[in-house]
Each structure stands twice: as structure tokens, then as C-alpha cells.
Write an enzyme that holds these catalytic residues in place. Structure first.
Site, PDB file in Angstrom:
ATOM      1  N   PRO A  71       0.950  -1.365   0.033  1.00 21.60           N
ATOM      2  CA  PRO A  71       0.020   0.105  -0.255  1.00 21.60           C
ATOM      3  C   PRO A  71       0.776   1.404  -0.142  1.00 21.60           C
ATOM      4  CG  PRO A  71      -0.730  -1.529   1.518  1.00 21.60           C
ATOM      5  CD  PRO A  71       0.387  -2.076   1.157  1.00 21.60           C
ATOM      6  N   CYS A  72       0.459   2.351  -0.816  1.00 24.21           N
ATOM      7  CA  CYS A  72       1.163   3.523  -1.121  1.00 24.21           C
ATOM      8  C   CYS A  72       0.642   4.776  -0.199  1.00 24.21           C
ATOM      9  CB  CYS A  72       1.303   3.898  -2.508  1.00 24.21           C
ATOM     10  SG  CYS A  72      -0.115   4.117  -3.149  1.00 24.21           S
ATOM     11  N   THR A  73      -0.477   4.285   0.248  1.00 20.09           N
ATOM     12  CA  THR A  73      -1.116   5.701   0.990  1.00 20.09           C
ATOM     13  C   THR A  73      -0.503   6.478   1.834  1.00 20.09           C
ATOM     14  OG1 THR A  73      -2.455   3.510   1.952  1.00 20.09           O
ATOM     15  CG2 THR A  73      -3.694   5.638   1.882  1.00 20.09           C
TER      16      THR A  73
END
Ligand SMILES: C[S@@+](CC[C@H](N)C(=O)[O-])C[C@H]1O[C@@H](n2cnc3c(N)ncnc32)[C@H](O)[C@@H]1O
Length: 368
Positions: A71-73
Site C-alpha cells: 500500500p502506497c497510502t
């Protein structure tokens, strides 16, 4: 046969690219904890051994390639950038679960020969490079040689301005890998758009009203063929009187942006940002869409509405999937099974298949 594990599998863009690159492979397991994504995965690729939440996996089956587009959030510029420190408990810190599983694999002498990482470009920015370097050093300590590069989807055949950092790690000190060279973009955004799109995708009058405050340059103005009743020409003439874009025969939308001119002209088939335009540059992308995220609320495409007037609308889910490199045969397997919200999310979370295919085509894998 290449044995593959897709961690953070999403809808399996990795697997789709392996298929397209004609690499004989078997996906021995995936890890995906979102029920919609994993059900879309199975609709697209068939039944799979989904081990679920990565945090609960004790050991992975033996494999040659692990992919991990974690996840890049918390790394992305679009998020709060809380980072991916090991003990930060952020979504992006799930990277360290990959470390834990690599340690387990190492203990049983089952480290995969290849690793593939994908994340946002910001992971190699000044802010995060130090932490990323720790990851690189860790992989190096396990015997991996790392090759990473930021690639833009528009350089690999898809009209989307999407920059992502890709890393191939090979457990062989003599390994060499060269990322694929850019190719000329022949597809235009318009080529991937649907015809006769439902009216609900067009921006409402209310939204356009909000965009059309050109006095302080907050927003968009529909050009020429459409002159909102609530505006006098003085309101929008501040920059355009000497430019094309106001003549009755023209067909533009004037979009404010943070440049000297203060605006850009958008035509049918262009992609546009639709929020905070006056604070941004590059708000109009010629024949291309800006980066797709997990919702499409900040971008639009210039299109003619049912009255053949120039307007702006949201992309449909099918268009988003096409812009992530999926073809209609595959899209048809999933498109009617999920809400638009889910379909947008799956697309925006993914990797442009064409980019991965190009990466895999670069004489990468040796396996028996
Ligand atoms: C950036 S997306 C990767 C998408 C993927 N590359 C694809 O081809 O669609 C990250 C994925 O990790 C999944 N994820 C988040 N937390 C997870 C966890 N604890 N265990 C497994 N997967 C997780 C998300 O649901 C999301 O699908």
C-alpha cells in the site's frame, strides 16, 4: 515453470502481465485481504490459493518470484505521508511483513530468486530515500542485487500520466537487469473512451458553477458554446480576450492553473484535473489522463454531452480499467459484479499491465 506469489495481489495485474509476456508460470499463492479485490481476482484468473491478511501468514510456499506492490497510502503525495517506518503501524509499513516472511524463507533456505516491487515515485524522494535505502540494504544482505527505476505508463503505450517506482531484485551477485526503453505513444485517451456515456457521468451544473468563478480564478469555465447566465463576459475576459478560446467557433474549456497565463485550454479528448486547479500546473493533459487514484473525483475528461456541447465528465469504470491496460474481454468478467466505487478502487490500486509486461519482456527470468 516459474512459481509465483503475489503479495498485496489486488486484482492480479502481475499475473495478467506474466500471461501476456508468455511466461510459463504458476501462481502458488496470493495474499489479499480485501474481499472485493480477491473476488475480482478469481473472476479474472480463476480459483487461487489466497492466504489472506499478510500479517497472519506464518510461512509462504516455496516460489521463484514474489511480487509486492504494498500500500502506497502513506508514501503518496496525495496522502498524509505518514511514511512506512517499521513500527509506525501505517498501511505502508506492511512492507516489513515482507521482511518477516523473507526471514522465515531464509531460515528454511527457500528465499525466492526474484522479487518485484511497485510503489509510488515518492518512495525514492528525499523524504523517503533514507528509509528506502534501509530496505535496499536489507535485501542486499540477503544476497539480492536491486535494480529500480521510475517508469511512466505513457512511455509504455497507455495514455495515462502515471509514474511508479519499480524494483527488480535478483538473488545472484552477477545478475544484470535493464528496464525497458520507452516506446512512442500511439494510443490517445479518446481511443479508450466509451461512446454514449450515461448522463450521470457528466459534471452537474452545480459543480460547473463552482468551477466557473474566474474572477479569482477558482475553477473552470466552459468555453464558447456555453456561456453561463450568471456570468458577464467581464468575469471571464481577464485573460482570454487576445487568445483563441472565446470565439463562437472555438471549442475549448478554459481551465485556470498556476502558471503565468493563469489558464490552459482543454479540448475534447483531453484529461483535466477538476479540483484546486488554480493551485496546480499541468491541469490539462493533452490526449491523456492524469494519474488514476482509487476514486475519480478529482479528474475528468473533456467530452461532448448529449446536446453536442463541450463538457466535462468523470471516467466510467470500464475506461479506468482500460487505462490500466486491461482489455474488454477481461473487463467483462468483472464489470457488472461490483459497485462503481469498488471498480474504481481496484483500477486505481493496480499497476498498468502494459508497463509490467514490458518489464517482464526484458529477458529477466531463468527457471526450469
Ligand atoms: C497497491 S494495492 C496492489 C494492487 C495490485 N498490484 C494489483 O495488481 O491490483 C495494495 C493491495 O494490498 C491489499 N492489502 C492491504 N492490506 C493488506 C493486508 N494486511 N494483507 C494483504 N493484502 C493487503 C489491498 O487490499 C490492496 O489490494
Amino acid at each position: 515453470m516459474l512459481k509465483v506469489i503475489e503479495l498485496f495481489a489486488g486484482i492480479g495485474c502481475q499475473r495478467e502481465a506474466l500471461k501476456r509476456a508468455n511466461i510459463e508460470h504458476e501462481v502458488v499463492a496470493i495474499s489479499e485481504n480485501d474481499k472485493y479485490a480477491s473476488s475480482a481476482y478469481e473472476l479474472l484468473h480463476g480459483k487461487v490459493n489466497n492466504l489472506g491478511d499478510i500479517k497472519k501468514i506464518e510461512k509462504l510456499p516455496k516460489a521463484d518470484l514474489w511480487t509486492y506492490s504494498f500500500p502506497c497510502t502513506d508514501i503518496s503525495l496525495a496522502g498524509k505521508m505518514r511514511g512506512f517506518n517499521k513500527d509506525s503501524n501505517t498501511h505502508s509499513s506492511l512492507l516489513w511483513e515482507v521482511q518477516r516472511l523473507l526471514e522465515v524463507a531464509k531460515a528454511s533456505d527457500e528465499l525466492p530468486k526474484y522479487l518485484l516491487m511497485e510503489n509510488v515515485k515518492n518512495i525514492v524522494s528525499k523524504k523517503f530515500m533514507q528509509l528506502f535505502q534501509i530496505w535496499l540494504d536489507y535485501l542486499h544482505s540477503l544476497g539480492y542485487k536491486n535494480f529500480y527505476k521510475v517508469l511512466n505508463a505513457r512511455d509504455y503505450g497507455i495514455p495515462q500520466n502515471r509514474e511508479r517506482c519499480f524494483m527488480i531484485s535478483i538473488r545472484d551477485e552477477d545478475a544484470h537487469y535493464e528496464f525497458p526503453k520507452p516506446i512512442n505513444l500511439t494510443k490517445k485517451l479518446a481511443d479508450l473512451l466509451e461512446k454514449n456515456v450515461d448522463e450521470k457521468y457528466f459534471l452537474s451544473e452545480k459543480l460547473i458553477t463552482c468551477f466557473t468563478d474566474m474572477k479569482d480564478r477558482h475553477g473552470l469555465i466552459r468555453g464558447l458554446r456555453f456561456k453561463p447566465k450568471y456570468m458577464s463576459s467581464a468575469d471571464y475576459a481577464f485573460t482570454i480576450t487576445t487568445h483563441a478560446g472565446y470565439r463562437p467557433t472555438d471549442n475549448y474549456i478554459i481551465v485556470p492553473q498556476a502558471t503565468k497565463d493563469g489558464y490552459a485550454l482543454a479540448e475534447v479528448g483531453d484529461g483535466v484535473y477538476t479540483n484546486r486547479c488554480p493551485t496546480k500546473r499541468g491541469v490539462v493533459q493533452k490526449s491523456m489522463i492524469p494519474t488514476l487514484k482509487t476514486s475519480v473525483s478529482d479528474i475528468g475528461v473533456v467530452d461532448n454531452d448529449k446536446d453536442k456541447l463541450i463538457s466535462i465528465r468523470r471516467l466510467t469504470p470500464r475506461e479506468c480499467w482500460r487505462l490500466m491496460g486491461w482489455d474488454d474481454n477481461q473487463i467483462d468478467k468483472a464489470i457488472n459484479k461490483f459497485s462503481n466505487t469498488q471498480l474504481y478502487k481496484m483500477a486505481g490500486n493496480g499497476i498498468v499491465v502494459d508497463v509490467l509486461e514490458a518489464i517482464f519482456n526484458q529477458a529477466l527470468f531463468e527457471f526450469s
